[in-house]
Scaffold this active site. Sequence first.
Site, mmCIF file in Angstrom:
data_model
loop_
_atom_site.group_PDB
_atom_site.id
_atom_site.type_symbol
_atom_site.label_atom_id
_atom_site.label_comp_id
_atom_site.label_asym_id
_atom_site.label_seq_id
_atom_site.Cartn_x
_atom_site.Cartn_y
_atom_site.Cartn_z
ATOM 1 N N SER A 1 57.004 24.075 27.084
ATOM 2 C CA SER A 1 56.372 24.168 28.406
ATOM 3 C C SER A 1 57.129 25.126 29.319
ATOM 4 C CB SER A 1 56.310 22.786 29.051
ATOM 5 O OG SER A 1 55.601 21.899 28.223
HETATM 6 N N1 SAM Z 1 57.746 19.242 26.239
HETATM 7 C C1 SAM Z 1 57.753 20.021 25.049
HETATM 8 C C2 SAM Z 1 58.829 21.080 25.104
HETATM 9 O O1 SAM Z 1 59.542 21.167 26.100
HETATM 10 O O2 SAM Z 1 58.952 21.802 24.116
HETATM 11 C C3 SAM Z 1 56.437 20.670 24.825
HETATM 12 C C4 SAM Z 1 55.472 19.784 24.173
HETATM 13 S S1 SAM Z 1 54.055 20.630 23.543
HETATM 14 C C5 SAM Z 1 53.285 21.223 24.974
HETATM 15 C C6 SAM Z 1 53.085 19.197 23.113
HETATM 16 C C7 SAM Z 1 53.574 18.489 21.876
HETATM 17 O O3 SAM Z 1 52.843 17.269 21.754
HETATM 18 C C8 SAM Z 1 53.359 19.251 20.585
HETATM 19 O O4 SAM Z 1 54.570 19.392 19.907
HETATM 20 C C9 SAM Z 1 52.390 18.365 19.788
HETATM 21 O O5 SAM Z 1 52.612 18.394 18.391
HETATM 22 C C10 SAM Z 1 52.699 16.999 20.373
HETATM 23 N N2 SAM Z 1 51.656 15.986 20.209
HETATM 24 C C11 SAM Z 1 50.310 16.119 20.326
HETATM 25 N N3 SAM Z 1 49.708 14.937 20.112
HETATM 26 C C12 SAM Z 1 50.705 14.025 19.861
HETATM 27 C C13 SAM Z 1 50.712 12.626 19.570
HETATM 28 N N4 SAM Z 1 49.608 11.899 19.481
HETATM 29 N N5 SAM Z 1 51.921 12.033 19.388
HETATM 30 C C14 SAM Z 1 53.071 12.742 19.466
HETATM 31 N N6 SAM Z 1 53.111 14.068 19.728
HETATM 32 C C15 SAM Z 1 51.944 14.699 19.928
#
Ligand code: SAM
Length: 224
Positions: free
Chosen positions: A65
Amino acid sequence: MKDGDSFQQARDEMVIQQLTARGIDDINILEAMRLIPRHEFVPNEVRHLAYRDTPLPIGDSQTISQPYIVAHMSAMLNLNGSERVLEVGTGSGYQTAVLCLLAAEVYSVEVNPRLAERAGDVLAELGFDNVEIYVGDGSVGLPDMATFDAIIVTAAAPALPNPLRGQLSESGGRMVLPVGDERRQHLEVIRRSGNRWQIEEADAVRFVPLVGRYGYPSTTTDLM
Ligand code: SAM
């Protein structure tokens, strides 16, 4: 964590120009983001962009992000250092690292095993020892570890997942997550008091979708 790698100046500028200038004034958040080597959390190809005012690709169509969003969502949790925090969507592990410096215990769930492993390795290498990473569907939370003083979801949900609502501490538990359709969402801040949940709608945002039981059925992505 020690100061002074070759990106320190870029990090200081990121804090001043992207965070302080936009109203982030929590000294603990500013100090955490001044210290944490964000470049360690991104793939080599985009390392030189690590302190830019933008999300970046981390592989498998996922993103780290934008720094401001990390700071802003962290500020919404209003952490004082004593909390147990659940993060859904570990991604690169950068937001996780920020939470580790702001709270007592961090539990982070990532659905993509490759990302979970990489984030876990980077966090361990940097010496973060108050975090546990789980591989699985975080849309159902972590019932075995509940309750949590704070919950942050870093992928967009179609609606507030009920299990997460129930896993918030009854006394002052708070949660922040993006809610909306797959193209456009707003942040929601939820505060629990007993069996009452106060929901406040905040900024417009654009996140990659949450998958899993309380997420969207498909995964298309290019965003925060
Ligand atoms: N905050 C993170 C960073 O600083 O790198 C960015 C996160 S990224 C925008 C969103 C993440 O949510 C992805 O890695 C994706 O694989 C994960 N994700 C999506 N659905 C999910 C779920 N049901 N449970 C766990 N993780 C999930």
